[in-house]
Enzyme design. Structure first.
Site, mmCIF file in Angstrom:
data_model
loop_
_atom_site.group_PDB
_atom_site.id
_atom_site.type_symbol
_atom_site.label_atom_id
_atom_site.label_comp_id
_atom_site.label_asym_id
_atom_site.label_seq_id
_atom_site.Cartn_x
_atom_site.Cartn_y
_atom_site.Cartn_z
ATOM 1 C CB SER A 693 -0.974 0.058 1.092
ATOM 2 O OG SER A 693 -0.316 0.038 2.339
ATOM 3 C CE LYS A 736 -3.692 1.281 4.879
ATOM 4 N NZ LYS A 736 -3.028 0.839 3.423
#
Length: 794
Positions: A693, A736
């Protein structure tokens, strides 16, 4: 049946099978007449009495045909008749009234019905003789011998067959007649006898009769065995009763009273009777009690047996608590105990609603997954209170022995049931809320895999007969509501994870933490430290500083710990007489907690080219991840530091390859990488990092360095990249985004395919962040490096 067959009484032409072409039919139910056999019959219908009268006045021959129809009804319906029967001679007949006649008939020969003839009030049929097909060979002799052997055994056992039959059938020379005699004397169904009657092939008829006789012999032998066992059991119990009575009488004569052993046996016996144990458990308890009664109290096995009986008789086999099915009251209790957590609360209320509509429905297996301190364990306790059930909790962290779940077998010294059965006994009901805490931290070693043992416990299709190794009898766990907790799902075996319904508990926002602190944490710490409401006040500003400056977490544990530290400092001041009341504001926190630990200036690190703020997922929630890039003289090498895993290193290589292959298209200097080494570093080097990511973040950092343009202020990003510049979706988006919001980030770049995940984020957070959803790296660079476009324009 008569024991003598008066063959000489039959007309010669009839005994040889010369039958009329049309014959009157007497329907019979549940019986079958075979040739040369006699059968008493009674008719009670006017039309059948007329049939008998006409037959007696004529050649006395009638057809006996079995009907498929059961019970009384129309006897003249040809559709109810079988297709084959026996022609019979009326031997005797006596009338009992105008509509009633009794007679004795003897079978002459088989016939097949060709069709029924009208014209009479009773049935008449056009028939043809069904002649025997006989081949005398070795196989026929073997079949006859086997049938005689089985029949002899059958006559010996069967009480309804006279012993003279054996010698009589042995004298029969015709195998077909032998088969008919045996078939007519043994007990079998009408369908079996009709099948034998319709069989013209003598060999096949012998085989059918042999199968029926063998089956009847097995049934009688089994019945005799069961009767013998029952008789032996009764004799044994009577014998034991008389012996015990003699022992008791002798003790009374000697002036002795019952010892403690007898009293203990009686106590266990009463427990077994009063507990209403399931059949298998009761049988095992009685067997163990019987063993115990024959042991001496000093025997080593005596304590083992008593411990086992104690466990068996103290489990709540039938004890349960009544569920609170009031969904509104349950939701009110859940809201009292926990702030937020709407999804788990809604799932519990739905469970109660289903339980109200379907009381026999299976309990769900829930798994609360989320960072530490988000209220997973306390939510389980609150669920039990809302449902009106007992609460049991066991921690599975570090459990490596399968026996912890299933128990030890009784062959081991000090054996005990597993923790599941222990928890059930401790709570005293068979339908508690049972929490299996930290299921993601279960281990495995040479003693077995506890996760494999949990497969049965957490499967609603199997746990209704969970068998603990110690008890060795099934216990019904289907009424138990199992709730598991986990920080990460990846370490849970797939087969075990598939049995659970996962409910994610994300981290809390700053506003949620403030409300929870005011409503729950401060009052609890105030009470634990002996302070009253009038003695300490923590302002909202102080709470905000505690959350942002002293704790950085998804949950609430550290926040409560710091509040407790402030309360202890206030308690000391009050005890020392420095003041009567403490008000803790933002400026006062440093006195109790020291200097601020986390600064907000981290986002300023992105003010120089080559530094980009990314997002990462950890087992304790989301976090910010900075990527720094710099260039130096060298030979076009790529240096990667910061304890990066293989996947993360490959992301950096893919980012560099994309940039170098698209320098002109991106508006970068083609000679930028000539004679230079590129160094990409991810700070917090003591912490291992991996995953795809960070690909978007690394590519943006290298591009920012090459273009000498800083990244847009307050912008963070996440996403996987391909060599063609595609942006692929990533996981952990909710954690996140919450981490970015807690850190003050208000603008995010996310993969376009992750747009659906935004719906799970609290509305307050969604409204406070600007989201950019992209699927190409060019879009990322356009948003992240606005100064690059101006530079290209110049």
């Amino acid at each position: 049946m008569s024991s003598d067959l008066p063959e000489n009484m039959l007309p010669r032409e009839k005994s040889q099978g010369a039958l009329p072409e049309i014959i009157p039919i007497i329907p019979v139910m549940d019986v079958a007449l075979f040739p040369k056999m006699q059968l008493p019959l009674m008719v009670a219908q006017a039309e059948l009495v007329q049939l008998v009268d006409e037959a007696v006045a004529g050649d006395r021959v009638v057809g006996v045909l079995a009907t498929r129809k059961k019970g009384a009804g129309n006897v003249n319906n040809p559709e109810d008749m079988h297709g084959a029967g026996t022609a019979a001679l009326i031997m005797k007949m006596a009338k009992g009234g105008p509509d009633k006649a009794q007679m004795l008939v003897q079978g002459l020969a088989r016939f097949r019905v060709l069709g029924f003839v009208e014209g009479k009030p009773f049935l008449q049929a056009r028939i043809e003789p069904l002649r025997d097909i006989l081949v005398r060979d070795t196989e026929t002799e073997a079949l006859v011998a086997n049938l005689l052997r089985v029949y002899a055994q059958l006559v010996e056992i069967a009480p309804y067959l006279p012993s003279e039959l054996v010698e009589w059938v042995k004298g029969l020379d015709d195998p077909g007649t032998l088969a008919d005699v045996v078939a007519s004397t043994i007990q079998s169904t009408l369908e079996e006898k009709q099948s034998i009657l319709e069989e013209a092939d003598v060999k096949k008829r012998l085989e059918k009769v042999f199968r029926v006789a063998s089956h009847q012999l097995e049934v009688l032998e089994l019945g005799k065995k069961i009767q013998s066992q029952v008789k032996e059991g009764m004799d044994k119990k009577q014998r034991e009763y008389f012996l015990r009575e003699q022992i008791r009488a002798m003790k009374e004569e000697l002036g002795e009273t019952e010892d403690g052993n007898v009293v203990e046996m009686d106590g266990y016996r009463k427990k077994i009777e009063s507990q209403n144990l399931p059949e298998e458990a009761r049988r095992e308890a009685e067997r163990e009690l019987d063993r115990l009664s024959r042991m001496h109290p000093s025997s080593s096995e005596y304590s083992v047996a008593t411990t086992y009986l104690d466990w068996l008789t103290s489990l709540p086999w039938n004890a349960n608590t009544e569920d609170n099915l009031d969904t509104r009251l349950a939701l009110k209790i859940l809201d009292e105990d926990h702030f937020g957590l709407e999804k788990p609360k809604r799932r519990i209320v739905e469970t109660l609603a289903v339980k109200k509509l379907n009381p026999q429905g299976k309990a769900p297996i829930l798994c609360f997954a989320g960072p530490p301190g988000t209220g997973k364990t306390s939510l389980g306790r609150s669920i039990a209170r809302a449902m009106g059930r007992k609460f049991v909790r066991i921690s599975l962290g570090g459990v490596r022995d399968e026996a912890e779940i299933r128990g030890h077998r009784r062959t081991y010294v000090g054996a005990l049931p597993g923790r599941i059965i222990q928890g059930i006994r401790r709570c005293g009901t068979n339908n508690p809320v049972f929490m299996l805490d930290e299921i993601d931290k279960v281990g495995a070693d040479f003693r077995g895999d506890p996760a494999a043992a949990l497969l049965e416990v957490l499967d609603p299709e199997q746990n209704n007969s969970f068998t603990d190794h110690y008890l060795d009898v099934p216990f019904d766990l289907s009424r138990v509501m199992f709730i598991t907790t986990a920080n990460v799902l990846e370490t849970i075996p797939p087969a075990l994870r598939d049995r659970m319904e996962v409910l994610e508990l994300p981290g809390y926002t700053q506003e949620e933490k403030i409300k929870i602190a005011k409503r729950y944490l401060i009052p609890r710490q105030r009470q634990e430290n002996g302070l009253s409401t009038s003695q300490i006040t923590v302002t909202e500003g102080a709470l905000r500083l505690l959350i942002t400056g002293y704790t950085r977490e998804a949950g609430l544990r550290n926040l409560e710990r710091e509040i407790g530290t402030v309360c202890r400092g206030a308690a000391r001041k009050i005890v020392d007489g420095e003041c009567q009341k403490v008000t803790a504001g933002p400026k006062d926190l440093s006195k109790y907690l020291g200097p601020v630990r986390f600064q907000h200036g981290e986002m300023d690190r992105c003010s120089v080219p080559g530094v980009v703020m990314g997002l990462a997922w950890t087992p304790v929630g989301g976090d910010l991840l900075f990527v720094e890039a710099t260039a130096m003289r060298g030979g076009k090498g790529l240096i990667l530091t910061g304890q990066l895993g293989d996947v993360m290193k490959e992301s950096a290589q893919a980012a560099l390859s994309f940039i170098r292959s698209n320098l002109e298209h991106l508006g970068l200097d083609p000679a930028f990488f000539d004679g230079k080494d590129l160094h990409v570093h991810v700070p917090a080097g003591a912490i291992p990092k991996d995953g795809p990511s960070a690909g978007v973040t690394m590519l943006t950092a290298i591009t920012s360095l090459a273009a000498n343009v800083p990244v847009k202020e307050g912008l963070a990003m996440t996403g996987e990249i391909t060599l063609r510049g595609k942006v692929l979706p990533v996981g952990g988006v909710k954690d996140k985004v919450l981490a970015a919001y807690r850190a003050g980030v208000r603008e995010l770049i996310l993969p376009k395919w992750n747009a659906k995940d935004i719906e799970e984020i609290p509305s307050a957070v969604r409204s406070g962040i600007t989201f950019h959803f992209v699927d190409q790296m060019e879009d990322v660079l356009r948003i992240a490096l606005p100064g690059r476009a101006k530079k290209k324009g110049k």
